[in-house]
Write an enzyme that holds these catalytic residues in place. Structure first.
Site: not given
Ligand code: PAF
Length: 297
Positions: A35-36, A41-42, A154, A160, A183, A193-194
Site C-alpha cells: 500500500m506504498g 521491510g518492503h 511480510g 494476513q 524487519v 508504514s505507520r
Molecule cells: O499488507 C498490505 O500492505 C496490504 O494489506 C496488501 C497486502 C497490499 C493488500 O492491500
C-alpha cells in the site's frame, strides 16, 4: 551510480501486456503487493523477489475496502514518487499504481471472504470482518492481474499471511506464497508504514510493543509462565509500565490462530496497540516445548 528506472503502469491492460511480453521471453515473475509508504521491510521483500525472478512487479495501491475507519484511510502515508524510487533501488522491474476506479469500477459487486477463526480473531475482531474481506478481495484481484509465480508477504502481518495462504489454497490460485521475516530497527521496533506518523516520544513509547512480545516469549522459554494467560500477562505488564493498554496481546496456535490451551508447540504471540494515536501491530513466533523454548524475533 546510475539510477535504476522502473516502469510505472496504471491500467490493467497495460500491465498485462508488459508482463506478457516478458513472459514470452521465458521470464518468471515475482510480486510484492504494497500500500506504498515503502520501508526497509518492503525493500527486503522486493530484493528477495529480485534475487529469485527475472521480473518483479510491485503494486502500490492504498486499498480503501480494507480500512474500517475513514480517518485511518485518510491519514495513511502516501509518497508515490519516493515509493517508485525505493522499489527501483531494491530491484523492482514494474510498479503498478492503479487508481481506485481501475481496481473497483462503478459496477464492481464481488468479494472474497475467508470464514472461521483465521479472520474472526485478533485483527478481525478489532477491525471488523470487512478488513480481511477487503484485503482478500484486493489480493485476489491483484494475483489475477499479475499472475505471478511467487507472491511475497511480510511476517509482521502474520494473520494476513495466513488468510492469504488459506484463500490461495481454497480458490486454487496457482501461485506460491512466501512469508518473509519481520524487519526491525536495531532497537526492536517492527518496521511499518505507520511508524512515519509517530512523534519521537511516540516512537520511544512504541518500543514497549516488541519488548512486551519478548517479555511473553521469555516467560514461556524460562518457564516463569505456567500457562498462556501467564505468558500474556507478562507482556501486558510490560506494556502497562510504558503507559500502553493493548487492544490485544494474545498467545495463539501459530497456524490456526486459536487461543493456545497450553505452552507447547509453535505459538504466535500477537499484539495490537495504539500509541501516539497510531495503531501498531507486531508478533513473535515461539517454539514452546517445556524443555527448551526458542523465540524467533
Ligand atoms: O499488507 C498490505 O500492505 C496490504 O494489506 C496488501 C497486502 C497490499 C493488500 O492491500
Amino acid at each position: 551510480m546510475t539510477e535504476r528506472i522502473v516502469e510505472t503502469i496504471r491500467t490493467v491492460p497495460d500491465l498485462r501486456d508488459a508482463i506478457a511480453a516478458r513472459r514470452a521471453d521465458g521470464a518468471t515473475v515475482g510480486f510484492v503487493p504494497t500500500m506504498g509508504a515503502l520501508h526497509r521491510g518492503h525493500c527486503a521483500l522486493i530484493k528477495r523477489a529480485a534475487s529469485e525472478h527475472d521480473v518483479v512487479v510491485v503494486s502500490i495501491f492504498v486499498n480503501p475496502s480494507q480500512f474500517n475507519q475513514a480517518a485511518d484511510l485518510e491519514h495513511y502515508p502516501r509518497d508515490e514518487n519516493g515509493d517508485v524510487k525505493a522499489a527501483a533501488a531494491a530491484g523492482a522491474t514494474i510498479c503498478f499504481a492503479p487508481s481506485a476506479e481501475e481496481i473497483y469500477p462503478a459496477d464492481f459487486a464481488s468479494s472474497v471472504r475467508v470464514c472461521g477463526p483465521l479472520t474472526e480473531t485478533l485483527e478481525g475482531q478489532e477491525r471488523g470482518l470487512g478488513h480481511f474481506d477487503g484485503m482478500a478481495t484486493v489480493v485476489t484481484i491483484l494475483l489475477n492481474i499479475v499472475q505471478p509465480n511467487v507472491a511475497y508477504f511480510g511476517a509482521k502481518d502474520a494473520q494476513q499471511a495466513l488468510v492469504v495462504r488459506r484463500f490461495v489454497t481454497d480458490l486454487q490460485i496457482p501461485v506460491e506464497i512466501v512469508t518473509a521475516e519481520t524487519v526491525r530497527d536495531q532497537d526492536g521496533l517492527a518496521l511499518s508504514s505507520r511508524n512515519a506518523r509517530l512523534s519521537p516520544a511516540g516512537r520511544e513509547q512504541a518500543l514497549a510493543i516488541s519488548a512486551a512480545l519478548q517479555a511473553s516469549a521469555n516467560a514461556i522459554s524460562d518457564g516463569s509462565a505456567a500457562s498462556p494467560d501467564g505468558a500474556a500477562a507478562a507482556g501486558v505488564e510490560r506494556l502497562r509500565a510504558a503507559g500502553i493498554t493493548p487492544e490485544y496481546l494474545a498467545i495463539t496456535d501459530s497456524s490456526t490462530l486459536e487461543p493456545a490451551r497450553e505452552l507447547s508447540g509453535t505459538l504466535l504471540i500477537a499484539c495490537a496497540a495504539t500509541v501516539d494515536g497510531v495503531r501498531l501491530i507486531d508478533n513473535l513466533t515461539v517454539i514452546a516445548n517445556r524443555e527448551a523454548a526458542t523465540a524467533n524475533c
